[in-house]
Design an enzyme around this catalytic site. Structure first.
Site, PDB file in Angstrom:
ATOM      1  N   CYS A 397       0.772  -1.480  -0.226  1.00 19.55           N
ATOM      2  CA  CYS A 397       0.449  -0.269   0.469  1.00 19.55           C
ATOM      3  C   CYS A 397       0.476   1.152   0.435  1.00 19.55           C
ATOM      4  O   CYS A 397       1.488   1.495  -1.155  1.00 19.55           O
ATOM      5  CB  CYS A 397      -1.006   0.362   1.659  1.00 19.55           C
ATOM      6  SG  CYS A 397      -2.150   1.395   1.104  1.00 19.55           S
ATOM      7  N   HIS A 523      -4.079  -4.672   0.817  1.00 18.80           N
ATOM      8  CA  HIS A 523      -2.857  -5.675   2.085  1.00 18.80           C
ATOM      9  C   HIS A 523      -2.878  -6.797   1.490  1.00 18.80           C
ATOM     10  O   HIS A 523      -4.045  -7.409   2.205  1.00 18.80           O
ATOM     11  CB  HIS A 523      -3.494  -4.805   2.996  1.00 18.80           C
ATOM     12  CG  HIS A 523      -3.269  -3.814   3.180  1.00 18.80           C
ATOM     13  ND1 HIS A 523      -2.336  -2.752   3.736  1.00 18.80           N
ATOM     14  CD2 HIS A 523      -4.111  -2.192   2.736  1.00 18.80           C
ATOM     15  CE1 HIS A 523      -2.197  -1.832   4.090  1.00 18.80           C
ATOM     16  NE2 HIS A 523      -3.782  -1.030   3.723  1.00 18.80           N
ATOM     17  N   GLU A 525      -1.237  -9.148   3.260  1.00 24.27           N
ATOM     18  CA  GLU A 525      -0.925  -9.979   4.590  1.00 24.27           C
ATOM     19  C   GLU A 525      -2.870  -9.863   4.946  1.00 24.27           C
ATOM     20  O   GLU A 525      -2.155 -10.818   5.887  1.00 24.27           O
ATOM     21  CB  GLU A 525      -0.592  -8.648   5.167  1.00 24.27           C
ATOM     22  CG  GLU A 525      -1.104  -7.380   5.801  1.00 24.27           C
ATOM     23  CD  GLU A 525      -1.365  -6.419   4.889  1.00 24.27           C
ATOM     24  OE1 GLU A 525      -0.740  -7.040   3.598  1.00 24.27           O
ATOM     25  OE2 GLU A 525      -1.063  -4.794   5.755  1.00 24.27           O
TER      26      GLU A 525
HETATM   27  N1  GLN Z   1      -2.020   6.965   3.117  1.00 23.07           N
HETATM   28  C1  GLN Z   1      -1.755   6.240   1.662  1.00 23.07           C
HETATM   29  C2  GLN Z   1      -3.414   6.120   1.090  1.00 23.07           C
HETATM   30  O1  GLN Z   1      -4.670   7.307   1.793  1.00 23.07           O
HETATM   31  C3  GLN Z   1      -1.790   4.553   1.994  1.00 23.07           C
HETATM   32  C4  GLN Z   1      -2.352   3.767   2.699  1.00 23.07           C
HETATM   33  C5  GLN Z   1      -2.067   2.473   3.332  1.00 23.07           C
HETATM   34  O2  GLN Z   1      -0.857   2.095   3.168  1.00 23.07           O
HETATM   35  N2  GLN Z   1      -3.022   2.157   3.719  1.00 23.07           N
HETATM   36  O3  GLN Z   1      -3.206   5.753   0.084  1.00 23.07           O
END
Ligand code: GLN
Length: 559
Positions: A397, A523, A525
């Site tokens: 992410c 994500h 994970e």
């Molecule tokens: N802050 C970034 C976004 O909102 C990444 C978010 C995250 O890593 N979950 O896109």
């Protein structure tokens, strides 16, 4: 409309399916591992062929944990349907293998919100709205909600410790639940701590006795007590607790600290937990089939091949903030027979000049998700180190977003390239707000959340690892790779190896001339399981191990 009457699910005469309910409470101290105990019981019952759904009842007033600081509360776990939930749901999913929905996390805030909304709509027809029965009915309704489908057993864990002010409505609701559906269909399991006093060299049962007395003062008589301790508990202690707490001796189950959390279901099974539960609830099944699970635990404990992987993040003081990342790495390690050393690196501490020294000796680097500008420059430095030194890298992410920024700066020469999250006036906004998110004010649940598809490009590393073209992963973000700059990045050699099916959103990037440089907007994970490791984590650990073998053959030879 719901009036003040108690919710009743119908007759208990066998004329309809009757899911059994297990309520897990905790006593003495918090952080007892109640979630792991609940999840482990879930695993044991599933291994007996039962369909189990776990649920967390959280007493805090936040509507969901989405807006809570990870420093305080740990990771926000995301479900397939985009629920932002308590990290215990991660344990439930990893242990039971069941994908849960947002319905599996109920907070006081969400319960009160629904009751107040109903009151404003006039649904209570002028009644005085009270904790009993309106709030307790709303809680019971949420407990019933997860039984939809073919569910045999619902395990509902009440957050916090018995005696907390906030948890009272939940205790009252679960007490009523026993009367509503028949006491024979409900089991109360209390998890407590048995501390060891070194001065008298004995395990003390008094805190457990007090905690059970407190629970009973709320009308709940536990059927099973699980005893957490830092050492083995002998039969004398079990018998004493049985006597003083009025619980059958075989229903007092020891749960000493485990070397590996995935051992806990096996320990609880040895203590007889699943048999006691099935007997009490009238669930007739064969013994649990734990062959695959035991083999996984044995493999994990036997692993001796070493490798060191760093997690470079902002919240490293509280490792729970990255719980699913750590677990997914461990799953990847099990699959590779690697005894993984996870090193925590605070991204704020990384400085340009020293970065090579600070990251020396690593076989892999993970840059996990995150929000806000703090620590981002350190993450970018760590990614540069990984890219230039050929160290296996996995970006999750925000990790993908940082990798794109790093590439734009270093390879395209756009020194000020950034995400508009961190620098709204950057001349090179390579990461920009998703078009659908631009005017959003409300900070709760406004992100791109939950399961979305990606199409993986033929011949790419991610396609090879997944061995599938179309894959689904969970998401939680507002920003994305800017399509205006995508072409330039690709021409400069950054491979966009997975794209959303509509072609609009970059989901995966990778580098060809690097042993393992992969990042995803998702994500992954959250979907990794100990017995079904996620391919990107298994791939990272395999690459990290290969890195160790190539760079330190002498050390590897003596393992
Ligand atoms: N802050 C970034 C976004 O909102 C990444 C978010 C995250 O890593 N979950 O896109």
């Amino acid at each position: 409309m719901s009036g003040p009457a108690n919710i009743s699910p119908g007759p208990n005469d066998g004329s309809e399916r009757r899911p059994r309910h297990i309520f897990v409470t905790g006593g003495v101290v918090s952080s007892l591992g109640k979630g792991i105990a609940a999840a482990s019981l879930g695993r044991l019952l599933e291994s007996r062929g039962l369909r189990v759904v776990c649920q967390k009842l959280d007493p805090y007033i936040n509507v969901d944990p989405g807006t809570m600081n990870p420093f305080q509360h740990g990771e926000v776990f995301v479900t397939d349907d985009g629920g932002e939930t308590d990290l215990d749901l991660g344990h439930y999913e990893r242990f039971t293998g069941e994908n849960l929905s947002r319905a599996s996390n109920v907070t006081s805030g969400s319960v009160y919100l629904s009751v107040i909304q109903k009151e404003r709509r006039g649904d209570y027809l002028g009644d005085t709205v009270q904790v009993i029965p309106h709030v307790t009915n709303a809680i019971k309704e949420r407990i019933h909600r997860v039984t939809e489908g073919d569910v045999d057993v619902v395990i509902s864990e009440v957050g916090g410790t018995v005696g907390d002010i906030e948890s009272l409505p939940f205790l009252e609701a679960i007490r009523q639940f026993g009367n509503d559906i028949g006491r024979e269909n409900v089991l109360y399991l209390h998890v407590t701590l048995v501390p060891y006093l070194s001065t008298s060299e004995e395990l003390k049962t008094k805190p457990t006795q007090h905690s059970v007395a407190e629970l009973r003062s709320h009308g709940i008589h536990p059927d099973v007590i699980v005893l957490r301790s830092d050492r083995d508990i002998d039969d004398a202690v079990r018998r004493k607790i049985s006597l003083f707490c009025d619980v059958r001796p075989e229903a007092v189950i020891p749960a000493p600290d485990a070397t590996d959390i995935y051992e806990v279901p096996l320990t609880l099974h040895e203590g007889g937990l699943d048999q006691v539960v099935c007997d009490q609830l009238g669930l007739v099944t064969g013994p649990p089939n734990l062959t695959v699970w035991s083999a996984m635990v044995e493999r994990s404990l036997a692993a001796t091949r070493e490798a060191t992987v760093a997690i470079v993040g902002k919240y490293v003081e509280l490792p729970d903030a990255y719980l699913s990342v750590v677990e997914a790495l461990r799953h990847g390690a099990i699959a590779n027979d690697v005894d993984l050393d996870i090193r925590w690196i605070r991204s704020d501490d990384l400085s340009g000049l020293l970065v090579d020294a600070e990251l020396d000796g690593l076989d892999g680097i993970v840059v996990p998700g995150g929000f806000g500008a703090r620590g981002v420059e350190g993450k970018i430095l760590a990614i540069r180190h990984a890219r230039e030194k050929g160290i296996p890298f996995l970006g999750l992410c925000l990790g993908l977003q940082c990798a794109v920024i790093e590439y734009a700066r270093a390879v395209l020469g756009w020194a000020d390239a950034n995400s508009t999250e961190f620098d709204p006036s950057t001349p090179y906004p390579v990461i920009d707000l998703m078009s659908s998110q631009e005017d959003v004010e409300d900070k709760g649940g406004t992100m791109r959340l939950g399961l979305y598809a990606a199409r993986l490009e033929e011949g790419s590393l991610v396609r090879e690892l997944h061995d599938q073209e179309l894959i689904y992963e969970r998401h939680r973000h507002r920003w994305e790779v800017s399509n205006r700059h995508r072409g330039d990045l690709e021409r400069a050699g950054l491979r966009m190896s997975g794209i959303s099916p509509d072609g609009r959103l970059v989901e995966y990037i990778e580098l060809m001339d690097h042993p393992y440089f992969v990042a995803t907007q998702a994500h992954p994970e959250f979907r990794s399981r100990p017995d079904l490791p996620h391919p990107l984590f298994a791939g990272l650990v395999a690459a990290a191990r290969a890195h160790r073998e190539a760079t330190r053959p002498a050390a590897v030879a003596t393992e």
